[in-house]
Design a protein around this motif. Structure first.
Motif, PDB file in Angstrom:
ATOM      1  N   LEU A  48       4.940  -5.877   4.384  1.00 29.10           N
ATOM      2  CA  LEU A  48       4.070  -5.941   3.211  1.00 29.10           C
ATOM      3  C   LEU A  48       2.703  -5.287   3.417  1.00 29.10           C
ATOM      4  CD1 LEU A  48       4.837  -9.602   2.125  1.00 29.10           C
ATOM      5  CD2 LEU A  48       5.873  -7.492   1.294  1.00 29.10           C
ATOM      6  N   ILE A  49       2.462  -4.693   4.568  1.00 34.06           N
ATOM      7  CA  ILE A  49       1.129  -4.201   4.893  1.00 34.06           C
ATOM      8  C   ILE A  49       0.596  -3.191   3.868  1.00 34.06           C
ATOM      9  CG2 ILE A  49       1.871  -2.358   6.451  1.00 34.06           C
ATOM     10  CD1 ILE A  49      -0.569  -3.208   8.209  1.00 34.06           C
ATOM     11  N   ASN A  50       1.415  -2.305   3.361  1.00 35.06           N
ATOM     12  CA  ASN A  50       0.969  -1.315   2.375  1.00 35.06           C
ATOM     13  C   ASN A  50       1.510  -1.580   0.978  1.00 35.06           C
ATOM     14  OD1 ASN A  50      -0.553   0.337   4.154  1.00 35.06           O
ATOM     15  ND2 ASN A  50       1.353   1.162   4.959  1.00 35.06           N
ATOM     16  N   ASN A  51       2.042  -2.772   0.756  1.00 35.75           N
ATOM     17  CA  ASN A  51       2.598  -3.109  -0.539  1.00 35.75           C
ATOM     18  C   ASN A  51       1.462  -3.375  -1.525  1.00 35.75           C
ATOM     19  OD1 ASN A  51       5.059  -3.224  -1.735  1.00 35.75           O
ATOM     20  ND2 ASN A  51       5.494  -5.334  -1.191  1.00 35.75           N
ATOM     21  N   PRO A  52       1.519  -2.996  -2.761  1.00 35.63           N
ATOM     22  CA  PRO A  52       2.637  -2.375  -3.461  1.00 35.63           C
ATOM     23  C   PRO A  52       2.627  -0.848  -3.389  1.00 35.63           C
ATOM     24  CG  PRO A  52       0.953  -2.885  -5.048  1.00 35.63           C
ATOM     25  CD  PRO A  52       0.436  -3.336  -3.697  1.00 35.63           C
ATOM     26  N   TYR A  53       1.682  -0.282  -2.643  1.00 38.44           N
ATOM     27  CA  TYR A  53       1.569   1.174  -2.572  1.00 38.44           C
ATOM     28  C   TYR A  53       2.832   1.809  -2.010  1.00 38.44           C
ATOM     29  CZ  TYR A  53      -0.862   5.629  -2.150  1.00 38.44           C
ATOM     30  OH  TYR A  53      -1.247   6.920  -2.293  1.00 38.44           O
ATOM     31  N   MET A  54       3.391   1.198  -0.978  1.00 39.19           N
ATOM     32  CA  MET A  54       4.615   1.707  -0.366  1.00 39.19           C
ATOM     33  C   MET A  54       5.601   0.554  -0.203  1.00 39.19           C
ATOM     34  SD  MET A  54       2.789   3.911   2.635  1.00 39.19           S
ATOM     35  CE  MET A  54       4.196   4.833   3.212  1.00 39.19           C
ATOM     36  N   LYS A  55       6.775   0.709  -0.799  1.00 39.28           N
ATOM     37  CA  LYS A  55       7.814  -0.302  -0.651  1.00 39.28           C
ATOM     38  C   LYS A  55       8.164  -0.421   0.837  1.00 39.28           C
ATOM     39  CE  LYS A  55      12.196   0.261  -2.112  1.00 39.28           C
ATOM     40  NZ  LYS A  55      13.250   0.535  -3.074  1.00 39.28           N
ATOM     41  N   TYR A  56       8.326  -1.615   1.323  1.00 38.48           N
ATOM     42  CA  TYR A  56       8.613  -1.906   2.732  1.00 38.48           C
ATOM     43  C   TYR A  56       7.481  -1.444   3.658  1.00 38.48           C
ATOM     44  CZ  TYR A  56      13.219  -2.319   0.621  1.00 38.48           C
ATOM     45  OH  TYR A  56      14.253  -2.643  -0.200  1.00 38.48           O
ATOM     46  N   GLY A  57       6.288  -1.257   3.130  1.00 35.97           N
ATOM     47  CA  GLY A  57       5.133  -0.930   3.947  1.00 35.97           C
ATOM     48  C   GLY A  57       5.188   0.425   4.624  1.00 35.97           C
ATOM     49  N   GLY A  58       6.070   1.303   4.188  1.00 32.49           N
ATOM     50  CA  GLY A  58       6.205   2.606   4.816  1.00 32.49           C
ATOM     51  C   GLY A  58       7.072   2.568   6.061  1.00 32.49           C
ATOM     52  N   PHE A  59       7.680   1.427   6.309  1.00 36.50           N
ATOM     53  CA  PHE A  59       8.453   1.241   7.542  1.00 36.50           C
ATOM     54  C   PHE A  59       9.772   2.004   7.523  1.00 36.50           C
ATOM     55  CE2 PHE A  59      10.604  -1.429  10.777  1.00 36.50           C
ATOM     56  CZ  PHE A  59       9.654  -1.309  11.778  1.00 36.50           C
ATOM     57  N   ILE A  60      10.461   1.985   6.378  1.00 30.67           N
ATOM     58  CA  ILE A  60      11.757   2.664   6.308  1.00 30.67           C
ATOM     59  C   ILE A  60      11.974   3.270   4.929  1.00 30.67           C
ATOM     60  CG2 ILE A  60      13.026   1.356   8.065  1.00 30.67           C
ATOM     61  CD1 ILE A  60      14.077  -0.431   5.776  1.00 30.67           C
ATOM     62  N   GLU A  61      12.526   4.438   4.891  1.00 29.25           N
ATOM     63  CA  GLU A  61      13.070   5.097   3.699  1.00 29.25           C
ATOM     64  C   GLU A  61      12.264   4.939   2.412  1.00 29.25           C
ATOM     65  OE1 GLU A  61      15.740   7.253   3.636  1.00 29.25           O
ATOM     66  OE2 GLU A  61      15.601   7.044   5.801  1.00 29.25           O
ATOM     67  N   ASP A  62      10.966   5.053   2.500  1.00 33.86           N
ATOM     68  CA  ASP A  62      10.144   4.990   1.292  1.00 33.86           C
ATOM     69  C   ASP A  62      10.152   6.338   0.581  1.00 33.86           C
ATOM     70  OD1 ASP A  62       9.382   2.363   1.398  1.00 33.86           O
ATOM     71  OD2 ASP A  62       7.579   2.748   2.548  1.00 33.86           O
ATOM     72  N   SER A  63      10.052   6.295  -0.714  1.00 35.07           N
ATOM     73  CA  SER A  63      10.002   7.503  -1.520  1.00 35.07           C
ATOM     74  C   SER A  63       8.589   8.081  -1.491  1.00 35.07           C
ATOM     75  CB  SER A  63      10.392   7.176  -2.971  1.00 35.07           C
ATOM     76  OG  SER A  63      10.060   8.247  -3.820  1.00 35.07           O
ATOM     77  N   LYS A  64       8.471   9.316  -1.045  1.00 34.50           N
ATOM     78  CA  LYS A  64       7.169   9.992  -1.064  1.00 34.50           C
ATOM     79  C   LYS A  64       6.702  10.159  -2.510  1.00 34.50           C
ATOM     80  CE  LYS A  64       8.009  12.738   3.099  1.00 34.50           C
ATOM     81  NZ  LYS A  64       9.364  12.350   3.399  1.00 34.50           N
ATOM     82  N   TRP A  65       7.652  10.430  -3.401  1.00 32.50           N
ATOM     83  CA  TRP A  65       7.294  10.648  -4.806  1.00 32.50           C
ATOM     84  C   TRP A  65       6.644   9.409  -5.411  1.00 32.50           C
ATOM     85  CZ3 TRP A  65       6.011  14.340  -7.776  1.00 32.50           C
ATOM     86  CH2 TRP A  65       5.958  14.146  -9.162  1.00 32.50           C
ATOM     87  N   GLU A  66       7.208   8.223  -5.112  1.00 33.48           N
ATOM     88  CA  GLU A  66       6.610   6.980  -5.611  1.00 33.48           C
ATOM     89  C   GLU A  66       5.176   6.840  -5.118  1.00 33.48           C
ATOM     90  OE1 GLU A  66       8.701   3.278  -5.146  1.00 33.48           O
ATOM     91  OE2 GLU A  66      10.612   4.237  -5.606  1.00 33.48           O
ATOM     92  N   MET A  67       4.953   7.179  -3.850  1.00 39.41           N
ATOM     93  CA  MET A  67       3.616   7.088  -3.285  1.00 39.41           C
ATOM     94  C   MET A  67       2.688   8.124  -3.943  1.00 39.41           C
ATOM     95  SD  MET A  67       2.430   7.548   0.679  1.00 39.41           S
ATOM     96  CE  MET A  67       2.930   9.247   0.705  1.00 39.41           C
ATOM     97  N   TYR A  68       3.186   9.336  -4.138  1.00 38.37           N
ATOM     98  CA  TYR A  68       2.361  10.391  -4.737  1.00 38.37           C
ATOM     99  C   TYR A  68       1.971  10.057  -6.171  1.00 38.37           C
ATOM    100  CZ  TYR A  68       3.619  13.418  -0.786  1.00 38.37           C
ATOM    101  OH  TYR A  68       3.792  13.967   0.450  1.00 38.37           O
ATOM    102  N   THR A  69       2.858   9.393  -6.918  1.00 36.17           N
ATOM    103  CA  THR A  69       2.530   9.050  -8.303  1.00 36.17           C
ATOM    104  C   THR A  69       1.413   8.013  -8.380  1.00 36.17           C
ATOM    105  OG1 THR A  69       4.276   7.374  -8.421  1.00 36.17           O
ATOM    106  CG2 THR A  69       4.837   9.606  -9.186  1.00 36.17           C
ATOM    107  N   LYS A  70       1.166   7.287  -7.284  1.00 35.67           N
ATOM    108  CA  LYS A  70       0.102   6.285  -7.235  1.00 35.67           C
ATOM    109  C   LYS A  70      -1.196   6.837  -6.648  1.00 35.67           C
ATOM    110  CE  LYS A  70       3.621   2.778  -6.620  1.00 35.67           C
ATOM    111  NZ  LYS A  70       4.295   1.952  -5.637  1.00 35.67           N
ATOM    112  N   THR A  71      -1.162   8.087  -6.209  1.00 37.14           N
ATOM    113  CA  THR A  71      -2.326   8.709  -5.588  1.00 37.14           C
ATOM    114  C   THR A  71      -3.081   9.523  -6.631  1.00 37.14           C
ATOM    115  OG1 THR A  71      -1.082   8.871  -3.521  1.00 37.14           O
ATOM    116  CG2 THR A  71      -3.050  10.245  -3.709  1.00 37.14           C
ATOM    117  N   PRO A  72      -4.398   9.415  -6.672  1.00 32.07           N
ATOM    118  CA  PRO A  72      -5.159  10.217  -7.639  1.00 32.07           C
ATOM    119  C   PRO A  72      -4.871  11.717  -7.485  1.00 32.07           C
ATOM    120  CG  PRO A  72      -6.572   8.577  -6.600  1.00 32.07           C
ATOM    121  CD  PRO A  72      -5.271   8.545  -5.871  1.00 32.07           C
TER     122      PRO A  72
END
Length: 158
Positions: A48-72
């Motif tokens: 949960l360290i980077n949640n909700p920014y990164m599902k699973y905290g960036g630990f495994i198989e996170d979508s870069k696109w999901e992260m990019y859509t949350k970035t200014p």
């Protein structure tokens, strides 16, 4: 390739951990994950360290696109999602339509440690890729900068 080039490549790989074998990097991370899981009596808290920014905290198989859509947008290069199954000619048409300039970077939407990243310098590079992508990809402008920085977080006691 000369002996000097071979030695230089060896030294670069030795000094930069991102070139080291996968197991060598992630075994200590896994041990730390287990330590905090036991200490906190849960397997999910370390994720949960980077949640909700990164599902699973960036630990495994996170979508870069999901992260990019949350970035200014002003903090990122032009970035586009290339859906799974897009063929190279459709991608070429997209690049022309969006008036993107080479070089460009094409990388898997999910992945780690730079696996599958391709720098495209021309449409010829694009044509060398397989005609049908079996994954979703991210297409980005190539940014020239003196350094690249990765930010990591480590939990501390207390």
């Amino acid at each position: 390739m000369t002996t000097t080039d071979t030695f230089r490549r060896f030294v670069i790989k030795l000094r930069h951990w991102e070139y080291w074998p996968f197991q060598l990097i992630y075994i200590p991370v896994f041990i730390q994950f287990l330590y905090y899981s036991v200490r906190l009596k849960t397997l999910t808290y370390p994720l949960l360290i980077n949640n909700p920014y990164m599902k699973y905290g960036g630990f495994i198989e996170d979508s870069k696109w999901e992260m990019y859509t949350k970035t200014p947008k002003n903090l990122m290069p032009k970035t586009f999602l290339v859906p799974q199954g897009t063929n190279c000619s459709a991608l070429e048409n997209f690049i022309k339509r969006e008036k993107l300039a080479f070089p460009l970077v094409l990388k898997p939407d999910t992945g780690m440690r730079g696996l599958g990243i391709v720098k495209l310098t021309s449409f010829e590079d694009l044509k060398k890729l397989s005609s049908n992508h079996d994954l979703s990809y991210i297409l980005q402008e190539y940014i020239v900068a003196p350094i690249e920085i990765g930010v990591f977080a480590i939990c501390k006691d207390g």
